[in-house]
Design a protein around this motif. Structure first.
Motif, short mmCIF file in Angstrom:
data_model
loop_
_atom_site.label_atom_id
_atom_site.label_comp_id
_atom_site.label_asym_id
_atom_site.label_seq_id
_atom_site.Cartn_x
_atom_site.Cartn_y
_atom_site.Cartn_z
N UNK A 1 -19.84 -10.86 -39.18
CA UNK A 1 -21.13 -11.21 -38.62
C UNK A 1 -22.08 -11.51 -39.78
N UNK A 2 -22.88 -12.50 -39.61
CA UNK A 2 -23.86 -12.86 -40.63
C UNK A 2 -25.19 -12.21 -40.27
N UNK B 1 -30.81 -7.47 -39.93
CA UNK B 1 -30.63 -7.69 -38.50
C UNK B 1 -29.58 -8.78 -38.28
N UNK B 2 -28.81 -8.58 -37.25
CA UNK B 2 -27.77 -9.56 -36.90
C UNK B 2 -28.32 -10.45 -35.80
N UNK B 3 -28.33 -11.74 -36.07
CA UNK B 3 -28.80 -12.69 -35.07
C UNK B 3 -27.66 -13.03 -34.12
N UNK B 4 -28.02 -13.34 -32.87
CA UNK B 4 -27.00 -13.71 -31.90
C UNK B 4 -26.28 -14.98 -32.34
N UNK B 5 -24.96 -14.98 -32.19
CA UNK B 5 -24.17 -16.16 -32.53
C UNK B 5 -23.97 -16.38 -34.02
N UNK B 6 -24.32 -15.39 -34.83
CA UNK B 6 -24.18 -15.56 -36.28
C UNK B 6 -22.87 -14.94 -36.75
N UNK B 7 -21.83 -15.59 -36.43
CA UNK B 7 -20.49 -15.11 -36.75
C UNK B 7 -19.77 -16.17 -37.56
N UNK B 8 -19.08 -15.76 -38.61
CA UNK B 8 -18.30 -16.70 -39.40
C UNK B 8 -16.89 -16.16 -39.59
N UNK B 9 -15.93 -17.03 -39.54
CA UNK B 9 -14.56 -16.58 -39.71
C UNK B 9 -13.65 -17.76 -40.02
N UNK B 10 -12.47 -17.46 -40.45
CA UNK B 10 -11.51 -18.52 -40.74
C UNK B 10 -10.12 -17.96 -40.94
N UNK B 11 -9.17 -18.82 -40.83
CA UNK B 11 -7.78 -18.46 -41.07
C UNK B 11 -7.13 -19.56 -41.87
#
Length: 147
Positions: free
Chosen positions: A58-59, A65-75
């Protein structure tokens, strides 16, 4: 963002990557399509190595504070396919023809020749034992004739 929803993002990434790996690593990738020519069938045999990694987070803003939709990921994934051998089918005969690279260094060369050297030494010892047995038998015959 709920915990289950967050796990869904990384789960979707992992599932997508693994599905792509599955489609690449099918049986006909390892045991190849037969090649026929002049009464001989060649079937390529390969080795496949796969590496895989992934992650997410989560970003948050500077104040934590964590904002809604602030997610980063990868594979990511990588694959390597190496030819190992060919199955050679001619009539009722099937042989495995290895595709071995040349020895990399002196130790590899020594290890590669050990079976050959052992066979030669064993053969030499057997011949010497046969000669000794033949000589002993000849001496016995001479001794019997002398009596």
């Amino acid at each position: 963002m709920e915990k289950q929803e967050k796990q869904g993002h990384i789960g979707e990434l992992i599932e997508s990557t693994l599905n792509n790996i599955r489609s690449f690593a099918q049986t006909n990738t390892i045991i190849g399509t037969p090649i026929q020519a002049e009464g001989v069938t060649l079937i390529p045999v390969s080795r496949m190595s796969v590496g895989y990694g992934g992650g997410g987070m989560e970003l948050s803003t500077k104040d934590g504070k964590v904002a809604d939709g602030s997610y980063g990921g990868g594979t990511g994934a990588g694959a390597r396919l190496d030819p190992v051998a060919f199955l050679v089918i001619r009539g009722d005969s099937v042989k495995l023809l290895p595709v071995a690279p040349p020895p990399a260094n002196t130790i590899d060369r020594v290890i590669e020749t050990v079976p050959e050297v052992v066979d030669k030494v064993t053969g030499f010892i057997e011949k010497q034992q046969e000669k000794k047995a033949a000589a002993a038998a000849e001496k016995l015959e001479e001794a019997d004739l002398a009596e």
